[in-house]
Design an enzyme around this catalytic site. Structure first.
Site, mmCIF file in Angstrom:
data_model
loop_
_atom_site.group_PDB
_atom_site.id
_atom_site.type_symbol
_atom_site.label_atom_id
_atom_site.label_comp_id
_atom_site.label_asym_id
_atom_site.label_seq_id
_atom_site.Cartn_x
_atom_site.Cartn_y
_atom_site.Cartn_z
ATOM 1 N N ASP A 202 12.821 6.721 -2.420
ATOM 2 C CA ASP A 202 12.066 5.657 -1.735
ATOM 3 C C ASP A 202 12.335 5.849 -0.246
ATOM 4 O O ASP A 202 13.036 6.799 0.149
ATOM 5 C CB ASP A 202 12.510 4.272 -2.223
ATOM 6 C CG ASP A 202 11.366 3.257 -2.142
ATOM 7 O OD1 ASP A 202 10.805 3.090 -1.040
ATOM 8 O OD2 ASP A 202 11.035 2.638 -3.163
ATOM 9 N N HIS A 276 5.998 4.967 0.100
ATOM 10 C CA HIS A 276 7.459 4.874 -0.058
ATOM 11 C C HIS A 276 8.139 6.243 0.080
ATOM 12 O O HIS A 276 9.118 6.524 -0.625
ATOM 13 C CB HIS A 276 7.810 4.249 -1.414
ATOM 14 C CG HIS A 276 7.518 2.777 -1.464
ATOM 15 N ND1 HIS A 276 8.357 1.834 -0.919
ATOM 16 C CD2 HIS A 276 6.460 2.086 -1.966
ATOM 17 C CE1 HIS A 276 7.839 0.632 -1.105
ATOM 18 N NE2 HIS A 276 6.683 0.747 -1.723
ATOM 19 N N ASP A 340 2.762 3.132 -5.731
ATOM 20 C CA ASP A 340 2.594 1.765 -5.217
ATOM 21 C C ASP A 340 2.578 1.731 -3.692
ATOM 22 O O ASP A 340 3.183 2.560 -3.028
ATOM 23 C CB ASP A 340 3.742 0.861 -5.718
ATOM 24 C CG ASP A 340 5.118 1.414 -5.353
ATOM 25 O OD1 ASP A 340 5.284 2.649 -5.369
ATOM 26 O OD2 ASP A 340 6.011 0.610 -5.033
ATOM 27 N N GLU A 341 1.874 0.764 -3.194
ATOM 28 C CA GLU A 341 1.944 0.345 -1.798
ATOM 29 C C GLU A 341 1.786 1.491 -0.790
ATOM 30 O O GLU A 341 2.470 1.533 0.229
ATOM 31 C CB GLU A 341 3.267 -0.414 -1.542
ATOM 32 C CG GLU A 341 3.375 -1.657 -2.404
ATOM 33 C CD GLU A 341 4.693 -2.418 -2.249
ATOM 34 O OE1 GLU A 341 4.636 -3.647 -2.099
ATOM 35 O OE2 GLU A 341 5.763 -1.793 -2.304
ATOM 36 N N TRP A 407 3.010 -4.440 -12.362
ATOM 37 C CA TRP A 407 4.048 -5.233 -11.674
ATOM 38 C C TRP A 407 3.466 -6.408 -10.904
ATOM 39 O O TRP A 407 4.113 -7.420 -10.741
ATOM 40 C CB TRP A 407 4.888 -4.341 -10.762
ATOM 41 C CG TRP A 407 4.229 -3.861 -9.495
ATOM 42 C CD1 TRP A 407 3.384 -2.804 -9.369
ATOM 43 C CD2 TRP A 407 4.381 -4.401 -8.183
ATOM 44 N NE1 TRP A 407 2.989 -2.653 -8.067
ATOM 45 C CE2 TRP A 407 3.594 -3.620 -7.305
ATOM 46 C CE3 TRP A 407 5.116 -5.466 -7.652
ATOM 47 C CZ2 TRP A 407 3.510 -3.875 -5.937
ATOM 48 C CZ3 TRP A 407 5.025 -5.714 -6.283
ATOM 49 C CH2 TRP A 407 4.234 -4.925 -5.445
ATOM 50 N N TYR A 432 11.357 -9.293 -12.254
ATOM 51 C CA TYR A 432 11.992 -8.737 -11.052
ATOM 52 C C TYR A 432 13.386 -9.340 -10.873
ATOM 53 O O TYR A 432 13.561 -10.468 -10.417
ATOM 54 C CB TYR A 432 11.089 -8.954 -9.832
ATOM 55 C CG TYR A 432 10.147 -7.776 -9.615
ATOM 56 C CD1 TYR A 432 9.594 -7.114 -10.707
ATOM 57 C CD2 TYR A 432 9.842 -7.308 -8.338
ATOM 58 C CE1 TYR A 432 8.758 -6.022 -10.546
ATOM 59 C CE2 TYR A 432 8.993 -6.212 -8.160
ATOM 60 C CZ TYR A 432 8.464 -5.575 -9.268
ATOM 61 O OH TYR A 432 7.641 -4.490 -9.107
ATOM 62 N N THR A 482 16.884 -2.972 -4.878
ATOM 63 C CA THR A 482 18.237 -3.206 -4.352
ATOM 64 C C THR A 482 18.304 -3.373 -2.825
ATOM 65 O O THR A 482 19.333 -3.073 -2.233
ATOM 66 C CB THR A 482 19.192 -2.083 -4.820
ATOM 67 O OG1 THR A 482 18.682 -0.830 -4.380
ATOM 68 C CG2 THR A 482 19.347 -2.088 -6.312
HETATM 69 C C1 ACM Z 1 6.812 -2.420 -6.537
HETATM 70 O O1 ACM Z 1 7.458 -3.473 -6.675
HETATM 71 N N1 ACM Z 1 6.419 -2.033 -5.327
HETATM 72 C C2 ACM Z 1 6.453 -1.606 -7.667
#
Ligand code: ACM
Ligand code: ZN
Length: 628
Positions: A202, A276, A340-341, A407, A432, A482
């Site tokens: 990440d 990420h 993601d994102e 998610w 989560y 985390t």
């Molecule tokens: C995520 O919580 N960005 C998968």
């Protein structure tokens, strides 16, 4: 993973019979189970576990031998009793038996256990089922038990509701050592989880050795050290050395994979692309659209281009190298590619990305993301692996054989299932584990102060909800990000006990959920955590507190406990409350003139249980204003 197909009628009959078991009372010999088995029938009599007990296993099965060795170690840890493998003529035996004709009810993970005086029989179709039977038997042994442990006679039939029962650990935002990861896997296996999703890369750190791209770990695994409030860390000072971090060598990875396999846990590695990706970009600055050279970033407040350029062919060559090494290290069928994102404005402003869109006839950046993921999917295909991605991979069109991890709610999962794709449900509302699990002034912060997830809510989760054909739902997963989990003790604290609630959601039949009864079982497991020195949160003992405003404009205080049976004592005079202070009577409290803080603590049966809660009335008023 395969879902177990059981006949509706068999399931109904078992459920109906299980539901007849009322008046749960747990003596030493009758410990409660989590997750709750499909059926458990108590019988009279006891099996006595002692140093004379022998384990019977077929001689030629190495998997069962390994299960027996782990079982022996766990029994010693729990009770100090030392048992051995032995022979049928012994007076006290625990036998592992594999079915010669498969019992279709049990599938690959189910088991039957008959606890009789002198003999425990654990039967299954596969060693995996024996392993889960063993975990159940271990829960029958109370924490800190003596040299002879009575276990009430019973017949148990048990198999999971879902084939995918996962926990994810983010080792990028904070690094956890190989031994900590093993400890995490060991604990999850005790609650019958079978997938460990290892979030290995990440923005804040690259954690897996890739021999063909050494900068990923020589540069990408390290950042400047910062302690404290994640959202407000200072960027690196000029010349400051990046000394915080770490990575797993390929040897470490093999060791963890083997450790997990022995516990029937499949590891799903995640390499998060194209977003990420700052740790990769810090290692190879040509990989981003802007090609700016950044340090690895621990969430410092600075805008960074952390998405891989989709027009840069060299990035796909790097991904071929990365995924082929990843595929060779992990024997499981899946690799998670994130997805993601991804911040698409960088692609919008990048000539190479725009050229790619023109050449490939892509109309939107979402289609460019889909193009990217489909290329990664082909790389995985060539390496014999299946692709999983977060639900953003739906945008612009799903890759043909992709599995979706939903998610942002369950809607993405439902849409993917409708299109015939397998899904894993991990909606942030229920799954989560970085979200705060109790009152913020005690728990301090969960992720970015935004999100709350009491265990009571987790226990309401139904992974199949909203899905027209639930056969596409492989299962569910809890995710521990985390950012605000700076050490391993905190990782455990955030995972447990909510991880027990999720394990029951994923394993046990839906029909017999009862929060109050579940809390009793949870509490019975806390001593096991204490004995094993596994951290857990006691947040269930701390009530929520809020300010309300009456129609007449008066501000009042309301407590909402998460569980039954707590007495809440409080004061506004800024002294430590105990059971001689005013007791909350389940009705709003008026605020005395001049008060600035409220302090509170919970008791049960005259003994303090919760932690001291101290909160300013200004803070409560702010929260009230925000709600309006
Ligand atoms: C995520 O919580 N960005 C998968
Ligand atoms: Zn680009």
């Amino acid at each position: 993973m395969r879902k177990i197909d059981i006949s509706k009628w068999t399931a109904f009959i078992l459920f109906a019979l299980t539901s007849l078991q009322i008046n749960v009372s747990w003596g030493q010999e009758n410990q409660p189970l989590i997750p709750k088995p499909v059926s458990e029938f108590k019988r009279s009599g006891q099996f006595i576990l002692s140093g004379k007990t022998k384990i019977l296993i077929p001689a030629d099965n190495t998997e069962l031998q390994t299960i027996a060795d782990l079982f022996i170690g766990d029994i010693t840890e729990l009770s100090g009793i030392s048992i051995e493998k032995g022979e049928r003529k012994a007076k006290s035996t625990i036998e592992f038996r594999l079915n010669t004709v498969a019992d279709s009810l049990l599938g690959t993970e189910g088991y039957k256990m008959k606890i009789a005086s002198g003999h425990v029989l654990i039967q299954a179709n596969q060693p995996q089922g024996i392993f889960y039977g063993v975990q159940t038997f271990l829960q029958k042994i109370p924490a800190k038990s003596a040299a002879q442990v009575p276990v009430a006679c019973a017949d148990i039939t048990d198999y999971p509701r879902f084939g995918w029962r996962g926990l994810m650990l983010d080792v990028s935002r904070h690094f956890f050592t190989k031994d900590e990861v093993k400890r995490y896997i060991d604990q999850m296996a005790k609650y019958k989880y079978n997938v460990f999703h290892w979030h290995l890369t990440d923005d804040p750190g690259w954690r897996i050795e890739i021999k063909s791209l050494p900068e990923l770990t020589s540069v990408g695994s390290w950042r400047v050290p910062r302690t404290g409030n994640f959202g407000h860390f200072q960027p690196p000072f000029p010349g400051e050395e990046a000394t915080d971090g770490g990575f797993y060598t390929q040897e470490d990875i093999r060791e963890v994979v083997k450790y997990a396999q022995e516990r029937f846990v499949t590891i799903v590695p995640e390499i998060d692309v194209p977003g990420h990706s700052l740790a990769l970009i810090a290692s190879y600055p040509d990989a981003s659209c802007t090609q700016v050279k950044y340090p690895v970033n621990a969430g410092f407040a600075m805008p960074v281009d952390r998405v891989l350029c989709a027009g840069n062919e060299d990035n796909f060559k790097k991904l071929e190298l990365i995924f082929s090494e990843v595929a060779s290290l992990f024997p499981g069928e899946y690799v998670h590619i994130g997805g993601d994102e991804a911040e698409k404005e960088y692609w919008r402003n990048c000539p190479k990305c725009q050229q790619r869109m023109k050449t490939e006839g892509l109309k939107t950046e979402e289609e460019l993301q889909s193009y990217f993921i489909k290329r990664v999917s082909k790389i995985l295909d060539a390496n014999g692996k299946k692709l999983i991605g977060w639900d953003e991979i739906l945008e612009g069109g799903l890759a043909p054989d992709a599995t979706v991890m939903s998610w942002r709610g369950t809607e993405g999962g439902a849409a993917a299932a409708k299109a015939g794709h397998p899904v894993i449900m991990t909606p942030n509302e229920f799954c989560y584990l970085d979200h705060t699990q109790g009152e913020n002034v005690i728990e301090r912060f969960g992720i970015l102060f935004c999100c709350f997830m009491r265990m009571r809510e987790v226990y309401k989760f139904n992974p199949n909800e909203g899905v027209a054909d639930s056969s596409f739902v492989l299962g569910a997963q809890g995710n521990l990000w985390t950012e605000v989990v700076p050490n391993y003790r905190r990782a455990e604290y955030m995972t447990w006990p909510r991880g027990m609630a999720l394990s029951e959601i994923m394993w046990s039949p839906t029909g017999n959920r009862n929060w109050d009864e579940f809390v009793l079982r949870i509490e019975n497991h806390f001593p096991r955590f204490e004995q094993a020195e596994v951290n857990y949160s006691p947040a269930i003992y701390d009530p929520d507190i809020e300010m309300v405003e009456t129609d007449a404009g008066e501000y009042q205080i309301v407590f909402t406990p998460e569980i039954k049976g707590l007495d809440i004592y409080y004061t506004f005079d800024m002294t430590f409350p105990d059971k001689f202070y005013p007791k909350y009577k389940n009705e709003p409290i008026s605020i005395p003139s001049g008060a600035t803080e409220i302090w509170a603590i919970t008791y049960r049966d005259g003994k303090p249980l919760g932690r001291l809660l101290v909160i300013t009335l200004d803070e409560l008023k702010n929260r009230l204003e925000k709600k309006k």
